[in-house]
Scaffold this motif. Structure first.
Motif, PDB file in Angstrom:
ATOM      1  N   TYR A 183     -47.509 -14.834 -33.273  1.00 33.36           N
ATOM      2  CA  TYR A 183     -48.720 -14.247 -33.857  1.00 33.36           C
ATOM      3  C   TYR A 183     -48.952 -12.786 -33.478  1.00 33.36           C
ATOM      4  O   TYR A 183     -49.966 -12.205 -33.860  1.00 33.36           O
ATOM      5  CB  TYR A 183     -49.964 -15.058 -33.414  1.00 33.36           C
ATOM      6  N   SER A 217     -58.465 -14.982 -32.439  1.00 36.11           N
ATOM      7  CA  SER A 217     -57.632 -15.930 -33.184  1.00 36.11           C
ATOM      8  C   SER A 217     -58.305 -16.478 -34.430  1.00 36.11           C
ATOM      9  O   SER A 217     -57.672 -17.214 -35.202  1.00 36.11           O
ATOM     10  CB  SER A 217     -57.237 -17.099 -32.273  1.00 36.11           C
ATOM     11  N   ILE A 218     -59.577 -16.150 -34.623  1.00 36.14           N
ATOM     12  CA  ILE A 218     -60.286 -16.643 -35.808  1.00 36.14           C
ATOM     13  C   ILE A 218     -59.616 -16.100 -37.075  1.00 36.14           C
ATOM     14  O   ILE A 218     -59.360 -14.898 -37.192  1.00 36.14           O
ATOM     15  CB  ILE A 218     -61.773 -16.234 -35.761  1.00 36.14           C
ATOM     16  N   GLY A 219     -59.312 -16.988 -37.998  1.00 34.44           N
ATOM     17  CA  GLY A 219     -58.696 -16.577 -39.258  1.00 34.44           C
ATOM     18  C   GLY A 219     -57.184 -16.661 -39.276  1.00 34.44           C
ATOM     19  O   GLY A 219     -56.567 -16.531 -40.342  1.00 34.44           O
ATOM     20  N   LEU A 220     -56.550 -16.877 -38.128  1.00 32.41           N
ATOM     21  CA  LEU A 220     -55.095 -17.001 -38.094  1.00 32.41           C
ATOM     22  C   LEU A 220     -54.678 -18.396 -38.563  1.00 32.41           C
ATOM     23  O   LEU A 220     -55.387 -19.380 -38.323  1.00 32.41           O
ATOM     24  CB  LEU A 220     -54.573 -16.758 -36.680  1.00 32.41           C
ATOM     25  N   PRO A 221     -53.531 -18.513 -39.232  1.00 38.34           N
ATOM     26  CA  PRO A 221     -53.072 -19.840 -39.660  1.00 38.34           C
ATOM     27  C   PRO A 221     -52.704 -20.696 -38.454  1.00 38.34           C
ATOM     28  O   PRO A 221     -52.370 -20.174 -37.387  1.00 38.34           O
ATOM     29  CB  PRO A 221     -51.835 -19.525 -40.511  1.00 38.34           C
ATOM     30  N   SER A 263     -46.089 -16.228 -37.961  1.00 38.88           N
ATOM     31  CA  SER A 263     -47.150 -15.966 -38.943  1.00 38.88           C
ATOM     32  C   SER A 263     -46.906 -14.665 -39.701  1.00 38.88           C
ATOM     33  O   SER A 263     -46.338 -13.700 -39.163  1.00 38.88           O
ATOM     34  CB  SER A 263     -48.499 -15.900 -38.220  1.00 38.88           C
ATOM     35  N   VAL A 265     -49.542 -13.096 -40.711  1.00 42.89           N
ATOM     36  CA  VAL A 265     -50.696 -12.337 -40.210  1.00 42.89           C
ATOM     37  C   VAL A 265     -50.519 -12.148 -38.710  1.00 42.89           C
ATOM     38  O   VAL A 265     -50.536 -13.120 -37.950  1.00 42.89           O
ATOM     39  CB  VAL A 265     -52.023 -13.083 -40.491  1.00 42.89           C
ATOM     40  N   GLN A 274     -56.437 -25.455 -34.955  1.00 46.87           N
ATOM     41  CA  GLN A 274     -56.985 -24.097 -35.040  1.00 46.87           C
ATOM     42  C   GLN A 274     -56.927 -23.437 -33.666  1.00 46.87           C
ATOM     43  O   GLN A 274     -57.395 -23.998 -32.668  1.00 46.87           O
ATOM     44  CB  GLN A 274     -58.429 -24.146 -35.525  1.00 46.87           C
ATOM     45  N   TRP A 295     -58.509 -20.934 -32.276  1.00 46.82           N
ATOM     46  CA  TRP A 295     -59.752 -20.626 -31.576  1.00 46.82           C
ATOM     47  C   TRP A 295     -60.332 -21.874 -30.915  1.00 46.82           C
ATOM     48  O   TRP A 295     -60.963 -21.789 -29.847  1.00 46.82           O
ATOM     49  CB  TRP A 295     -60.782 -20.007 -32.528  1.00 46.82           C
TER      50      TRP A 295
END
Length: 562
Positions: A322, A447-451, A463, A465, A531, A533
């Motif tokens: 990531y 980490s919010i929004g990462l796959p 990733s 992203v 997830q 987060w």
């Protein structure tokens, strides 16, 4: 900071630094190695990694008993070095991927853990014994901070050493490191690769070797073999560092010889000579009170090490999957070892100038700052516009920050002590838990929004992203501050509070608590897939609860620490 300490401290610190350099060189690439070579999935990796760490930190409990009751500290430490050497030597031998290779790897890990069990706690007990002398007792906390800093000097150079070795051997085979290739190669070999993954694998193979896509099986096998061999040779670095460590420990024994005596050995010596040494006598009630207090602290630090040692597991996976591997701008200076060394020299020049009282010392500090600053700038201006980094390199930031921040922490606590406001060791441990929580709050927000890892597994697990490397650097910075509040203070607290007859055992107890925390590292590894987060949030909650608990029993802890 360094004045007024027995010379034995520096001998023991340097011996430990050599051993820790080898250990952290191995640890920096271990998870990457077992995934690349054997294709272990996250659950197997998490279990192997956490079990190994648990043994490394649990076996000092038995090493302490061995020293206290039978061999003594020095002989047990020497035994530990020999056994560790055998383990690293086995790990450094390139093998296939059959059952025998796995048995050999697990056997090597077992030897390393046993050797560390004999070495680690007993070396710390020797340091504590040096400061039982009333002449040095007031410097005990500072001594363990210096000792801890030397551990991290070894750890600082370890990731770069590991990366340099395996990248060198990979390049000799005409290949470069690409994080996606091992996973895709294993998927191709076992027939689980997706069409999207197959297309990606072909492109990556062609980028490495023209025409390689025509025979992906051969390319994948060759790439894994060459990468694994590079990791093996990286493990060999530990063998060399142990030889140096053993030399230091034996050649300069006279400086710590007086501390190399257990309570049992002292009693025998007293009976033989008819003399009586001054040994602190505790009633059974006092002994019980101290052991209970230590066990309560041990219970708290379990959760710190569970969080902290994610550096070799989920934080390394996060760096691989990531985090942007191409670094530009000013941030490049943090990924070149010579530049970082020059920054350390410059920092100590500034720090030395502020502490110096004589003009000669101020001039020397100024020269050090100029050399360090000029050297760092020269390295920076000579760097390419874009540099590529590999996942293990992030593990150098924690020891780098330890080396930089230790004198700052020591100076801060000394200033507070002079004003009668220095927090007690248990209070510092509690503060460290809350600071660790802040570090993982930072990771959770970033980490919010990462796959999820599961969502990207089919295409090699990396990733599309990617976050800035500064996110992990910031996390390691906060974890380092937490560690400075907790770990050296914990070592000092154990050394100060442990009943005289149980010093080795209690140092082993501290490490055994660390072992439980290390085994719990796997819990977070098993969560790798949800997830991100939410996964980091589990660590936040555990650190906050632990910090709250230690403050709730603070009076009891501070009473035995007086």
């Amino acid at each position: 900071m360094l004045k007024g300490h027995p010379k034995g401290l520096f001998v023991l610190a340097l011996a430990n630094m050599g051993e820790r350099f080898g250990y952290y060189t191995m640890l920096a690439i271990f998870v990457l190695f077992i995934q690349a070579k054997f294709g272990f999935e996250k659950d197997a990796c998490s279990l192997i990694f956490s079990s190994f760490l648990a043994l490394v930190y649990f076996l000092p409990l038995f090493g302490g008993i061995l020293a206290d009751r039978f061999l003594g500290y020095g002989k047990t430490i020497i035994l530990g070095v020999v056994v560790m050497f055998l383990g690293y030597f086995l790990l450094a031998i390139p093998t296939g991927v059959n059952l025998m290779a796995k048995v050999m790897m697990f056997g090597a890990l077992g030897l390393i853990a046993i050797g560390t069990g004999c070495f680690k706690g007993n070396l710390q007990a020797l340091v504590g014994n040096l400061y039982d002398d009333p002449k040095y007792n007031s410097k005990r906390d500072m001594a363990f901070s210096i000792f801890y800093m030397c551990i991290n000097i070894g750890a600082f150079f370890a990731p770069s050493a590991a990366g340099a070795v395996y990248n060198h051997f990979l390049s000799k085979a005409g290949l470069t490191y690409e994080a996606k290739i091992p996973a895709l190669a294993h998927q191709f070999a076992n027939g689980t690769i997706t069409p999207e993954g197959l297309q990606s694998f072909k492109q990556l193979a062609e980028a490495q070797t023209a025409g390689a896509s025509a025979n992906l099986s051969a390319f994948g096998t060759n790439y894994i073999d060459k990468l694994s061999e590079g990791y093996n040779y990286g493990f060999a670095v530990a063998c060399i560092s142990l030889i140096i460590s053993m030399f230091i420990f034996l050649a300069f024994r006279k400086y710590y010889k007086s501390a190399d005596i257990t309570a049992r050995e002292q009693e025998k010596a007293d009976k033989a000579t008819g003399q009586t040494s001054h040994v602190e006598e505790l009633s059974p009630a006092e002994t019980k009170q101290r052991i209970v207090a230590l066990c309560l602290v041990f219970a708290v630090v379990i959760f710190f090490w569970m969080a902290f040692h994610q550096n070799g597991l989920t934080l390394t996976w996060f760096a691989r999957d990531y985090t942007n591997s191409a670094v530009t701008g000013l941030g490049r200076i943090g990924f070149r070892l010579p530049a970082m060394v020059m920054m350390i020299v410059a920092f100590y020049g500034i720090f030395g100038f502020t502490q110096a009282k004589k003009m000669g010392a101020k001039i020397a500090s100024t020269v050090a700052f100029v050399i360090g600053a000029a050297g760092a700038y020269a390295y920076y201006t000579g760097m390419p516009e874009v540099i590529n980094i590999t996942p293990e390199i992030f593990q150098q930031f924690n020891p780098f920050f330890i080396v930089i921040l230790t004198p700052v922490a020591v100076g801060l606590f000394a200033m507070l002590n002079s004003k009668g406001k220095e927090p007690s060791a248990p209070r510092k441990i509690g503060m460290g838990m809350f600071i660790a929580a802040l570090a993982f709050i930072f990771m959770a927000v970033g980490s919010i929004g990462l796959p999820t890892p599961d969502a990207i597994a089919a295409t090699g697990g990396v990733s599309d992203v990617l976050v800035s490397p500064n996110m992990l650097i910031g996390t390691y910075f906060m974890l380092t501050i937490a560690e400075l509040f907790l770990s050296p203070m914990g070592l000092s607290f154990v050394s100060r509070v442990a009943p005289p007859k149980y010093k080795g055992l209690m140092q082993g107890g501290w490490l055994a608590a660390t072992a439980v925390g290390n085994y719990c590292v796997a819990i977070i590894g098993h969560l790798w897939g949800i997830q991100l987060w939410m996964m980091w949030g589990v660590l936040v909650v555990l650190c906050v609860l632990s910090g709250t608990f230690i403050f709730s029993i603070m009076k009891k802890l501070e009473a035995v620490a007086k």
